[in-house]
Design a protein around this motif. Structure first.
Motif, mmCIF file in Angstrom:
data_model
loop_
_atom_site.group_PDB
_atom_site.id
_atom_site.type_symbol
_atom_site.label_atom_id
_atom_site.label_comp_id
_atom_site.label_asym_id
_atom_site.label_seq_id
_atom_site.Cartn_x
_atom_site.Cartn_y
_atom_site.Cartn_z
ATOM 1 N N MET A 1 0.825 -1.208 0.000
ATOM 2 C CA MET A 1 0.000 0.000 0.000
ATOM 3 C C MET A 1 0.863 1.263 0.000
ATOM 4 N N MET A 2 1.984 1.222 0.708
ATOM 5 C CA MET A 2 2.892 2.372 0.744
ATOM 6 C C MET A 2 3.436 2.673 -0.653
ATOM 7 N N ALA A 3 3.871 1.621 -1.351
ATOM 8 C CA ALA A 3 4.366 1.803 -2.714
ATOM 9 C C ALA A 3 3.238 2.199 -3.657
ATOM 10 N N SER A 4 2.045 1.669 -3.421
ATOM 11 C CA SER A 4 0.901 1.977 -4.279
ATOM 12 C C SER A 4 0.506 3.448 -4.163
ATOM 13 N N THR A 5 0.611 3.996 -2.956
ATOM 14 C CA THR A 5 0.314 5.421 -2.776
ATOM 15 C C THR A 5 1.241 6.279 -3.615
ATOM 16 N N SER A 6 2.547 5.966 -3.559
ATOM 17 C CA SER A 6 3.520 6.741 -4.331
ATOM 18 C C SER A 6 3.247 6.625 -5.827
ATOM 19 N N ALA A 7 2.949 5.397 -6.292
ATOM 20 C CA ALA A 7 2.686 5.194 -7.712
ATOM 21 C C ALA A 7 1.408 5.921 -8.138
ATOM 22 N N TYR B 1 11.026 -5.388 13.469
ATOM 23 C CA TYR B 1 10.749 -6.371 12.422
ATOM 24 C C TYR B 1 9.683 -5.857 11.455
ATOM 25 N N MET B 2 8.605 -5.300 12.025
ATOM 26 C CA MET B 2 7.509 -4.833 11.186
ATOM 27 C C MET B 2 7.972 -3.700 10.271
ATOM 28 N N VAL B 3 8.681 -2.720 10.826
ATOM 29 C CA VAL B 3 9.139 -1.577 10.040
ATOM 30 C C VAL B 3 10.120 -2.035 8.963
ATOM 31 N N THR B 4 10.935 -3.027 9.283
ATOM 32 C CA THR B 4 11.884 -3.547 8.303
ATOM 33 C C THR B 4 11.168 -4.152 7.104
ATOM 34 N N ILE B 5 10.174 -4.997 7.361
ATOM 35 C CA ILE B 5 9.436 -5.615 6.255
ATOM 36 C C ILE B 5 8.673 -4.543 5.469
ATOM 37 N N LYS B 6 8.149 -3.536 6.163
ATOM 38 C CA LYS B 6 7.435 -2.471 5.453
ATOM 39 C C LYS B 6 8.364 -1.707 4.522
ATOM 40 N N ARG B 7 9.654 -1.633 4.856
ATOM 41 C CA ARG B 7 10.609 -0.963 3.981
ATOM 42 C C ARG B 7 10.789 -1.704 2.664
ATOM 43 N N MET B 8 10.245 -2.911 2.569
ATOM 44 C CA MET B 8 10.281 -3.635 1.299
ATOM 45 C C MET B 8 9.321 -3.013 0.290
ATOM 46 N N ALA B 9 8.684 -1.930 0.669
ATOM 47 C CA ALA B 9 7.926 -1.138 -0.312
ATOM 48 C C ALA B 9 8.818 -0.781 -1.494
ATOM 49 N N GLY B 10 10.135 -0.693 -1.246
ATOM 50 C CA GLY B 10 11.060 -0.402 -2.335
ATOM 51 C C GLY B 10 10.994 -1.423 -3.455
ATOM 52 N N ILE B 11 10.748 -2.691 -3.097
ATOM 53 C CA ILE B 11 10.632 -3.734 -4.121
ATOM 54 C C ILE B 11 9.405 -3.482 -4.989
ATOM 55 N N PHE B 12 8.280 -3.199 -4.340
ATOM 56 C CA PHE B 12 7.056 -2.928 -5.096
ATOM 57 C C PHE B 12 7.196 -1.659 -5.937
ATOM 58 N N SER B 13 7.954 -0.686 -5.415
ATOM 59 C CA SER B 13 8.171 0.546 -6.178
ATOM 60 C C SER B 13 8.960 0.275 -7.450
ATOM 61 N N VAL B 14 9.943 -0.641 -7.361
ATOM 62 C CA VAL B 14 10.707 -1.019 -8.548
ATOM 63 C C VAL B 14 9.783 -1.619 -9.600
ATOM 64 N N ILE B 15 8.864 -2.489 -9.156
ATOM 65 C CA ILE B 15 7.919 -3.120 -10.081
ATOM 66 C C ILE B 15 6.997 -2.076 -10.704
ATOM 67 N N TYR B 16 6.438 -1.194 -9.866
ATOM 68 C CA TYR B 16 5.578 -0.127 -10.384
ATOM 69 C C TYR B 16 6.349 0.755 -11.358
ATOM 70 N N GLY B 17 7.572 1.082 -11.006
ATOM 71 C CA GLY B 17 8.372 1.966 -11.853
ATOM 72 C C GLY B 17 8.581 1.402 -13.239
ATOM 73 N N LYS B 18 8.817 0.098 -13.312
ATOM 74 C CA LYS B 18 9.035 -0.528 -14.614
ATOM 75 C C LYS B 18 7.729 -0.680 -15.389
ATOM 76 N N LEU B 19 6.667 -1.146 -14.710
ATOM 77 C CA LEU B 19 5.419 -1.436 -15.400
ATOM 78 C C LEU B 19 4.650 -0.172 -15.798
ATOM 79 N N LEU B 20 4.616 0.827 -14.904
ATOM 80 C CA LEU B 20 3.783 1.999 -15.144
ATOM 81 C C LEU B 20 4.529 3.169 -15.773
ATOM 82 N N PHE B 21 5.833 3.283 -15.459
ATOM 83 C CA PHE B 21 6.561 4.475 -15.883
ATOM 84 C C PHE B 21 7.781 4.168 -16.738
ATOM 85 N N ASP B 22 8.002 2.877 -17.012
ATOM 86 C CA ASP B 22 9.127 2.451 -17.837
ATOM 87 C C ASP B 22 10.435 3.077 -17.362
ATOM 88 N N GLU B 23 10.672 3.024 -16.055
ATOM 89 C CA GLU B 23 11.876 3.615 -15.487
ATOM 90 C C GLU B 23 13.097 2.768 -15.840
#
Length: 288
Positions: A13-19, A242-264
């Protein structure tokens, strides 16, 4: 493993907000881009408060709220100030250090301690998050670290990471003195109101811009609403670090969004960082 799934949900959801904001609100100022999701989250939190059970409020709830709300506001204002005065590639990587600070703030405020292998997992995710946000072609692998001595935005974002670590443990204090859902809805209803009032009041955001596209704004509000639910449910079940660490994996989802939606471009370092973060998450899930 329930906490792990909720944490991944919060990361998504964190990565989705940014996208979402980049896709539909890239024409507004960074300040307005930051406030819009929280502004539209307010009515959702208000409606939810009418339907959830009001828990017994512990004695630590309002003292925690009294410092958590202003720290949250200061953190988000410094966050936007940092990216305004310094390049993104020399500021955003420092947000990956938030889990490291949570190791200490979680122990000091909540008395939480981590298993040795859990700490290893946290550090792997931190390194991976740093690499994902790195523009090594322009500044080199240690560019952001070196920039601490010459870029005010770099040291400012490191301070923001420390403040976000306080926000994480403060949020868990609210949960321990109420319930996960009540704490989430109460905090973010107030936060959305205060953030909007402050930024509009000082002229950094215009209300006319915030309300110009209500349907798209409500979409952003719904994503934030789902994020805070997942966040609070997850952090109520496991150590905050632990929770905050896993939430920082938003970076992985951001990479996916960046490639699929914005062709980064420039995926080499991002894929490397993704691999390191995934390894860290696996260590936490298995041994934390």
């Amino acid at each position: 493993m329930t906490w792990f799934l909720f944490s991944l949900g919060a990361a998504l959801m964190m990565a989705s907000t940014s996208a979402w904001m980049k896709r539909f609100f890239s024409d507004v100022s960074p300040w307005e881009m930051g406030v819009i999701p929280f502004f539209y989250c307010v009515p959702l939190c208000g409606i939810a408060l009418l339907f959830i059970d009001i828990p017994e409020i512990g004695p630590g709830f309002f003292p925690a709220m009294s410092w958590l709300l202003p720290v949250n506001l200061i953190a988000i204002i410094l966050h936007f100030r940092a990216i305004h005065i310094s390049p993104l590639s020399l500021t955003i990587p420092f947000l990956s250090f938030t889990p490291v600070f949570v190791i200490f703030t979680g122990n000091f405020v909540l008395g939480e301690s981590l298993a040795p292998l859990g700490i290893v997992g946290v550090l792997l995710v931190v390194v991976g998050g740093y690499v994902i946000n790195l523009d090594a072609t322009r500044h080199g692998f240690l560019g952001p670290i070196k920039a601490i001595w010459r870029e005010p935005g770099s040291v400012m974002m490191l301070a923001v990471a420390a403040l976000y670590s306080l926000c994480s443990v403060g949020g868990k204090l609210l949960i321990l003195n109420s319930s996960p859902l009540f704490a989430a809805m109460f905090l973010y209803a107030l936060y959305g109101i205060c953030l909007t009032a402050v930024l509009v009041g000082v002229g950094k955001a215009r209300l006319s811009t915030i309300v110009r596209r209500p349907l798209l704004g409500m979409g952003a509000g719904i994503i934030i609403f789902l994020e805070v639910i997942c966040h609070n449910l997850a952090i109520s079940l496991v150590a905050a670090a632990y929770m905050v660490t896993i939430k920082r994996m938003a970076g992985i989802f951001s990479v996916i969004y960046g490639k699929l939606l914005f062709d980064e471009k420039g995926l080499r370092y991002r894929l490397l960082g993704t691999s390191v973060m995934t390894a860290g998450a696996a260590v936490i899930a298995l041994y934390g």
